[in-house]
Every structure is written in structure tokens, then in C-alpha cells.
Scaffold this active site. Structure first.
Site, PDB file in Angstrom:
ATOM      1  CB  SER A   9     -49.582 -20.906   1.088  1.00 17.68           C
ATOM      2  OG  SER A   9     -48.973 -22.118   1.482  1.00 17.68           O
ATOM      3  CE  LYS A  10     -46.200 -14.686   0.410  1.00 15.77           C
ATOM      4  NZ  LYS A  10     -46.619 -13.494   1.071  1.00 15.77           N
ATOM      5  NE  ARG A  11     -48.643 -22.342   5.084  1.00 18.25           N
ATOM      6  CZ  ARG A  11     -49.908 -22.519   5.356  1.00 18.25           C
ATOM      7  NH1 ARG A  11     -50.252 -23.239   6.368  1.00 18.25           N
ATOM      8  NH2 ARG A  11     -50.840 -21.986   4.617  1.00 18.25           N
ATOM      9  CB  ALA A  19     -42.156 -21.386  -1.744  1.00 17.34           C
TER      10      ALA A  19
END
Length: 490
Positions: free
Chosen positions: A251-253, A255
Site C-alpha cells: 500500500s501507499k502507506r 511508501a
RNA sequence: GCCCCCAUCGUCUAGGGGACCAGGACGUGGGCCUUUCAAGCCCAAGACCGGAGUUCGAAUCUCCGUGGGGGCACCA
């Protein structure tokens, strides 16, 4: 589907964020499949969700895809015979198709508002069918009078729907599981399920290669297509990419948790900015969920275009493995020519405030070529060549093996030896310093370490003899001189 | 909770009933090379989720568990 028609695939992202390896890998597989079959690739922007729209994401997306080497035959930027390729410009079409479904009784108008939907949610699994049986003419009157409404699909209440997926075989869903889902929203935009199916049909898409997150709605899609009486595309659902530990969807988290020094990111643009090569990334991504055999793992994009095959896609989820990216990247750098590396490294040096002399840079590349992973890494290997003053703490010269006095003697003798060299080149430096070490009864390393520190300011540097030559006689002398003074003043 | 998908070394994977005491790659440990750090080369450890079937024979086929994942919106 009609197998005699040319193969057409599409990558259909929504502009709600930036391209990451999950989407990029889907795009890659679509691209490769089109290439190997001499088919066409379509880029379609699915921007029917106005709330989540991110302004520059479409522009960035196109830039990122191109950087990776992925191209398309039709799309919002290049046009094509099925234009427009931006979904929000096709809403009239979608509306017509939704109404057509109403006219053949496969869909109906719904006047329930958000509050009512909210209140039934706890009691019902899905929509309760409140507007399902409103008289068609009465419903039409209400629509014409301007009453806010949606259009819902009239799902069959019994039986099953079976859909064939290329890599998962038959997928069967009980129809009673399916609620009467919305096809067209009250805001005047279609929902993905409708828009994507209509556009895929109209654009002649033969193979839908997309992420596993769509697998759970595949029956809805099949039902829509069958309601229209269209032929189904061949479905191919790719597994999700999970976090490096294999737990949970990438997920973007993840990143966001990246520390400043961490060069890893799931976003293509970040990888670009950190100095990864697109070929390393495509090689890496291709192997997450696909393999040729147990022999070959190194693939340039052009190689993939010759051997890629949907049949060899692995249905199980793949964990993102950044150390393998680094491996491919390092390998790729080593395969590049010196001048290619030089020009790849240059922008990163510039960003660090270094304006390198071209000839000098070219001579430095062989020294760092198998020491760097990303191009950005070159900065820490090379900056001491370009900065006038280097900072050294005198304590670094002293360790368990060598005292202050011994270090001083070494530096002084090295200084003297170098001064007497007829030409300041690495061959001469090497033979004389080797001789000196022998005379002083020191291991080469013992002799060289203080010199390395004095001239580079670092314990780790590119090979020293070449480094000294490129640094040049004057700089080497002054840096050693400075180190000697530093030591004397302790 | 309901639905769907998946299941081989830590990770990516090869494997399609006997060719498998399971092969490769990354990573890890060790060694060689060596002026530091790398690169390169060599070696090693390391897996068929469990249980029932089917079969002369199962990592491979079937079922049931279990585990993991995805999805259940007027998001895509």
C-alpha cells in the site's frame, strides 16, 4: 469472443494517485501481451470518480509509463479511432447504455437517498430492492420531472454465474449473493462496472488483464455484458502484490514509512528520482508473478516482448522484494557502457551541487561502476573528488593497529615517495608505494589506509592508486600535508 | 459476518502422476580473490501447510480442514 479479431488490450488506471509498481506491472503485462501478439494497447483514463481526482496524476502517469518504456497505440494523448479515451468524456454514451438496460428490464431507476441506504445497510446485506418494482412509466415520470435517481442493475435472484478466467479456470458466484448494484450515479457519472464494460466493448477489447481486486466483481461484469448480449473478453486476473513480509496488500502507506535514506519506494516516480534504471524495474516487475522457466531471469524489455506469455502467470500473490530490485539494478549498471553510466550519473551529481568535468567523470566511472547500485549512490562515492575542503577527524587515523607516530611516518614517507615520481600516474604510484610498504615492512593495506583517509576523507573509497592519479599531484600533496599537520597538533 | 481467490526454501519461482532424498534466483552464512568497499567466482544452510482419499506410485489429481490474501459503496 471472436478469436479471429486482432488482439486489443487496455490499461485503464484512474487518476487518483501516482503510478506504483502494482499498476505498472499490470500495464507492463498488457503491453507485453499486445506486443508479442502484434495487437494494440489502449490507455484509457477512468476518471468517473470526481471526488478522488488528483490534478496532475494523469500527466505524471503518462510520464512514468513512458519512462519505463511502456507505450500504447491509442490513448488520450495520442488519440485513436475509438476516441475519446478519457472516460469522463463518454458519460453520454454510458447514460444511453444504462437506459437501454432499463428499457429491456435489466435495470431500473432507484430513488433511494443516501440516508435511507445508510439506514438499511445494517439490516440488509446489500440494497433491499425498494425501488425494484416501481412501475416503469411512473419511474420514468419521476426521472423526467427531475427527481434525483440512480440506475441499478436488476440482478437475478437465483442460479449461479460462471465466468472463465485464463489463469484461474472457472469462477462461480451464486446470483443471490449479488445485490442490485448501481450502474449510474446520481451525480451524472457511471459507476466503474458499467463504464468499463461499455468502453471495453466499444473499443473492441479482447483480453482484460487487470488486478485481482476486480475478481470479486467479475460476475457483475459478466452479467452486464450478457445483459447486452455482447461477447465476453478473455479475463485474466493478476494476483496482488503484497508487502515485503508477505503480509497484507502493498500500500501507499508503505511508501510513506520510508526513511530519508531509504531508496526504496513503490512509486515509479520515486524510483526514477532515486536513480534506478527503467530496465531494472521492468525486469524486476515482470518476474513478480510471471516466469519463463527455471533458467533465465535477466530480461531486457525487448526480450520480454519476445517471450512473454499469459499462460505462465502465477495466480498466487507475490511479495515485493526490493533487494532483488537492487540486484537487477546493479547488474544493469555493470552492463552499461562507461559513457552511458556517466550520463546517467551526471544529473545526480548536479543535484548535489557538483558540476563534473566530462572527461574526468568518464575516467571515474570505471572506478565506481561495480560499487554503485542506484545512480544516486555515485554522489557519495565521488563527491570528495570535487570538493576543495574535506573534513577529517584526526582520531580516525589512529586505531588498534596503528599509532599516531606510525601514521605520521607513513604519511611523511608516502609524501616523499610521491614527490619523487617522474610521472603522477597510477602505475607509477602503485609500484613505488608497493616498494615502500615492503621497505617499511608493512602490509600494503596498512600503508594505504592512512593515505586513503588523508586524500578522500573516507575510510572507504574507490581504488586508491587510480583515485590519487585522478585527484592529481597538487591536491594529493596538499591533502596529505594537511593531514600531517592535523596529526602533529593532537 | 458473507462471497471469492491462493498455498513449494525468509522472498520470487521451476515442477502438470514415476525423470524430485524437489531445480534456479535474491537474500543469509562461509571461503577464494583483494589496497578499503564492492564486483566476480566457489561452497553451505534452507521448502512441497495438515489430514483423508484416488493410484502400483502424489509436490503434482479430489475432498475436508487450516493459514494467507482480496472484495463486499451513488470508489476505481
Amino acid at each position: 469472443m471472436n478469436t479471429s479479431s486482432p488482439i486489443r488490450v487496455r490499461f485503464a488506471p484512474s487518476p487518483t494517485g501516482y503510478l506504483h509498481i502494482g499498476g505498472a506491472r499490470t500495464a507492463l503485462y498488457n503491453y507485453l501481451f499486445a506486443k508479442i501478439n502484434g495487437g494494440s494497447m489502449v490507455l484509457r483514463i477512468e476518471d468517473t470518480d470526481r471526488k478522488r481526482y488528483v490534478e496532475d496524476s494523469e500527466k505524471q502517469l503518462i510520464k512514468d509509463l513512458k519512462w519505463l518504456g511502456i507505450s500504447w497505440d491509442e490513448g488520450p494523448d495520442v488519440g485513436g479511432k475509438y476516441s475519446p479515451y478519457t472516460q469522463s468524456e463518454r458519460t453520454k454514451l454510458h447514460r444511453n447504455y444504462a437506459e437501454k438496460l432499463v428499457s429491456i428490464d435489466k435495470a431500473y431507476y432507484c430513488f433511494c437517498d443516501k440516508e435511507r441506504l445508510q439506514s438499511i445497510r445494517s439490516k440488509h446485506k446489500g440494497y433491499d430492492g425498494h425501488c425494484r418494482d416501481i412501475d416503469t412509466n411512473k419511474a420514468l415520470e419521476r426521472v423526467i420531472s427531475g427527481e434525483e435517481h440512480t440506475i441499478r442493475f436488476r440482478s437475478p435472484k437465483q442460479g449461479t454465474t460462471t465466468v472463465d478466467d485464463l489463469i484461474r479456470k472457472n469462477i462461480t458466484v451464486k446470483n443471490k449473493q449479488m445485490e442490485d448494484f448501481v450502474l449510474f450515479k446520481a451525480d451524472g457519472f457511471p459507476v466503474y462496472h458499467l463504464a468499463a464494460m461499455v468502453d471495453d466493448h466499444l473499443m473492441g477489447i479482447t483480453h482484460v488483464i487487470r488486478g485481482e481486486e476486480w475478481l470479486s466483481s467479475i460476475a457483475k461484469h459478466a452479467l452486464i455484458i450478457r445483459a447486452f448480449g455482447w461477447s465476453e473478453p478473455i479475463w485474466c486476473h493478476l494476483s496482488v502484490l503484497t508487502q515485503p513480509d508477505g503480509k497484507g496488500k502493498m500500500s501507499k502507506r508503505d511508501a510513506k514509512t520510508k526513511e530519508p535514506g531509504n531508496k526504496h519506494s513503490i512509486f515509479i516516480n520515486d524510483l526514477n528520482n532515486k536513480g534506478y534504471h527503467p530496465e531494472a524495474i521492468t525486469n524486476w516487475m515482470a518476474l513478480m508473478g510471471w516466469s519463463l522457466d527455471d533458467k533465465q531471469e535477466d530480461f531486457k524489455l525487448v526480450d520480454l516482448e519476445k517471450v512473454f506469455n499469459l499462460d505462465r502467470i502465477n495466480p498466487s500473490p507475490a511479495a515485493v522484494n526490493f533487494s532483488k530490485l537492487d540486484y537487477f539494478q546493479g547488474k544493469h549498471v555493470r552492463q552499461m557502457s562507461n559513457s552511458e553510466v556517466a550520463s546517467s550519473v551526471q544529473p545526480f551529481l548536479m543535484k548535489a551541487g557538483i558540476v563534473p568535468d566530462q572527461e574526468m567523470l568518464l575516467s571515474l566511472v570505471p572506478l565506481i561502476k561495480n560499487r554503485i547500485v542506484t545512480f544516486e549512490d555515485s554522489v557519495e562515492w565521488l563527491s570528495f573528488f570535487f570538493t576543495k575542503e574535506i573534513q577529517i577527524s584526526p582520531s580516525e587515523f589512529i586505531n588498534k593497529k596503528t599509532t599516531k607516530e606510525e601514521t605520521l611516518v607513513i604519511l611523511q614517507k608516502v609524501q616523499l615517495t610521491l614527490e619523487q615520481l617522474p610521472t603522477f600516474d597510477h602505475e607509477g604510484i602503485e609500484s613505488e608505494l608497493r616498494l615502500l610498504a615492503e621497505k617499511m615492512n608493512l602490509k600494503l593495506g596498512q600503508l594505504l589506509n592512512p593515505v586513503r583517509l588523508a586524500t578522500s576523507g573516507q575510510k572507504v573509497s574507490p581504488p586508491l592508486f587510480e583515485t590519487l592519479e585522478i585527484l592529481g599531484e597538487n591536491l594529493v600533496h596538499s591533502r596529505i600535508e594537511k593531514a600531517i599537520k592535523l596529526l602533529e597538533n593532537i
